[in-house]
Design an enzyme around this catalytic site. Structure first.
Site, PDB file in Angstrom:
ATOM      1  N   GLU A 182      -3.881   7.057  -5.802  1.00 44.09           N
ATOM      2  CA  GLU A 182      -3.684   5.751  -6.580  1.00 44.09           C
ATOM      3  C   GLU A 182      -3.428   6.089  -8.296  1.00 44.09           C
ATOM      4  O   GLU A 182      -2.487   5.369  -8.800  1.00 44.09           O
ATOM      5  CB  GLU A 182      -4.923   4.997  -6.437  1.00 44.09           C
ATOM      6  CG  GLU A 182      -4.791   3.608  -7.316  1.00 44.09           C
ATOM      7  CD  GLU A 182      -6.138   2.612  -6.856  1.00 44.09           C
ATOM      8  OE1 GLU A 182      -5.845   1.789  -7.473  1.00 44.09           O
ATOM      9  OE2 GLU A 182      -6.581   2.871  -5.776  1.00 44.09           O
ATOM     10  N   ARG A 215       0.957  -1.247  -0.038  1.00 42.79           N
ATOM     11  CA  ARG A 215       0.026   0.055  -0.004  1.00 42.79           C
ATOM     12  C   ARG A 215       0.822   1.158  -0.178  1.00 42.79           C
ATOM     13  O   ARG A 215       1.887   1.329   0.848  1.00 42.79           O
ATOM     14  CB  ARG A 215      -0.842  -0.106   1.157  1.00 42.79           C
ATOM     15  CG  ARG A 215      -2.037  -1.044   1.172  1.00 42.79           C
ATOM     16  CD  ARG A 215      -3.088  -0.685   0.023  1.00 42.79           C
ATOM     17  NE  ARG A 215      -4.411  -1.657   0.057  1.00 42.79           N
ATOM     18  CZ  ARG A 215      -4.049  -2.705  -0.512  1.00 42.79           C
ATOM     19  NH1 ARG A 215      -3.072  -2.968  -1.557  1.00 42.79           N
ATOM     20  NH2 ARG A 215      -5.426  -3.781  -0.682  1.00 42.79           N
ATOM     21  N   HIS A 230      -1.696  -0.602 -10.202  1.00 41.64           N
ATOM     22  CA  HIS A 230      -2.412  -1.414  -9.192  1.00 41.64           C
ATOM     23  C   HIS A 230      -2.583  -2.547 -10.061  1.00 41.64           C
ATOM     24  O   HIS A 230      -3.835  -3.255  -9.953  1.00 41.64           O
ATOM     25  CB  HIS A 230      -3.498  -0.916  -8.458  1.00 41.64           C
ATOM     26  CG  HIS A 230      -3.918  -1.412  -7.303  1.00 41.64           C
ATOM     27  ND1 HIS A 230      -4.749  -0.976  -6.553  1.00 41.64           N
ATOM     28  CD2 HIS A 230      -3.637  -2.765  -6.705  1.00 41.64           C
ATOM     29  CE1 HIS A 230      -5.186  -1.605  -5.529  1.00 41.64           C
ATOM     30  NE2 HIS A 230      -4.322  -2.658  -5.753  1.00 41.64           N
ATOM     31  N   ILE A 231      -1.716  -3.393 -10.670  1.00 40.85           N
ATOM     32  CA  ILE A 231      -1.779  -4.491 -11.540  1.00 40.85           C
ATOM     33  C   ILE A 231      -1.257  -5.726 -11.005  1.00 40.85           C
ATOM     34  O   ILE A 231      -1.521  -6.850 -11.502  1.00 40.85           O
ATOM     35  CB  ILE A 231      -1.497  -4.441 -12.942  1.00 40.85           C
ATOM     36  CG1 ILE A 231      -0.039  -3.860 -13.010  1.00 40.85           C
ATOM     37  CG2 ILE A 231      -2.226  -3.251 -13.637  1.00 40.85           C
ATOM     38  CD1 ILE A 231       0.496  -4.072 -14.460  1.00 40.85           C
TER      39      ILE A 231
END
Length: 333
Positions: free
Chosen positions: A272, A244, A291-292
């Site tokens: 993000e 995170r 975010h993959i």
């Protein structure tokens, strides 16, 4: 609480975002789900007005609404929440634990692609592939790459794993065929892990060529990789964050990467989606991905099938293999 043996297919409602349901519930997945459960027709994206009277199991995934005490009061027969994704913190409330509901998570399935992404990032970082590829594409000429990048390679590198989570431990396992010295930091570890030596966090960041983050986002982990620890990292070392964004002081990291002293692979950023003017997009020593690392595309099926396996165990009165411990939920992702 003992598991409820029904002798029939448990009445099950699907609760998740509409887009999630379209991607997760392929025809093959739906066929398996219908074979083990009496599935109500509508996918629930909101519990307001939903008839939960006969629902025994909720089959959930991302964007499931919170199961508040008010919602649970309308679901007197609810016994289990089977989550076809990782963290359950977004929808499983304290009211669920007080009621003694069984909760299962497919976090172990989601750990697989994150660990694979991390392994690939570690190997490519040691060879400086992202930076060299950019330069080669721009210059389109031969040069002495080893002279430009002294120490290039993966032999006897030190990799520091922050967080002995499912993902962290899987990364450690995946690193075994390679010639790495692996360090691990986790305040809940009581000793060394197989193939990894436990050290404190300050020792890990100062001793590693590559630092990979796999800790949960908790108040005590906020900015655990702060300006001081970034400054303590070796010149030319790489920070990989598939956990995170809140774990890292991003402003301090930006300063270190703009200077060229550190490299970074960031699958999570704050915000993000970085603003168009963010320096991180164009730095040759930084890889930013949207975010993959977690389950995407055909990897969603792995989580769905793990969840259906759990639903099958529930229907047969067998113990769940991936049950979430309510006492541990506060310190997991």
């Amino acid at each position: 609480m003992t598991q409820h043996v029904t002798g029939r297919k448990p009445v099950t409602s699907i609760a998740m975002g509409e887009g999630v349901a379209r991607r997760l519930l392929s025809p093959a997945v739906r066929q398996r789900l219908l074979a083990v459960a009496d599935v109500t027709p509508q996918t629930l994206t909101d519990f307001d007005g939903a008839d939960l009277t006969d629902v025994e199991v909720l089959f959930t995934s991302w964007l499931c609404p919170p199961l508040t005490e008010k919602v649970l009061s309308r679901a007197p027969r609810l016994r289990a929440i089977i989550h076809a994704a990782g963290s359950v913190k977004g929808h499983v409330t304290e009211a669920c634990w007080k009621r003694g509901l069984l909760v299962s998570s497919a976090a172990a399935a989601n750990a697989v692609p994150v660990a694979e992404f991390t392994l690939a990032s570690i190997l490519l970082a040691g060879k400086r592939v992202p930076e060299i590829a950019r330069r080669y594409r721009a210059e389109r000429s031969a040069r002495d790459w080893e002279a430009d990048y002294p120490g290039l390679g993966n032999f006897q590198r030190t990799v520091g794993i922050v967080g002995a989570s499912r993902i962290g431990r899987r990364v450690i396992d995946l690193l075994q065929p390679f010639d790495y010295d692996v360090l691990v930091y986790d305040p809940y570890l009581s000793g060394d892990l197989p193939h990894a030596r436990q050290v404190d966090l300050d020792t890990l960041v100062a001793s590693s060529d590559i630092v990979s983050l796999h800790a949960p986002n908790l108040p005590e982990t906020h900015h655990m990789i702060n300006a001081e620890r970034l400054a303590a990292m070796r010149d030319g070392s790489t920070l990989i964050n598939t956990a995170r964004a809140a774990l890292v002081d991003q402003r301090a990291l930006t300063d270190e990467t703009v200077s060229g002293r550190l490299h970074a692979v960031l699958d999570h950023t704050a915000p993000e989606i970085l603003p168009p003017g963010s320096l991180l997009y164009d730095l040759p020593n930084v890889v930013v991905t949207p975010h993959i690392a977690g389950s995407t595309g055909n990897e969603l099926a792995r989580m769905a099938h793990m969840a259906i396996d759990e639903l099958t165990r529930y229907a047969h009165g067998s113990p769940l293999q991936h049950r979430v411990d309510p006492h541990a939920v506060l310190r997991i992702a």
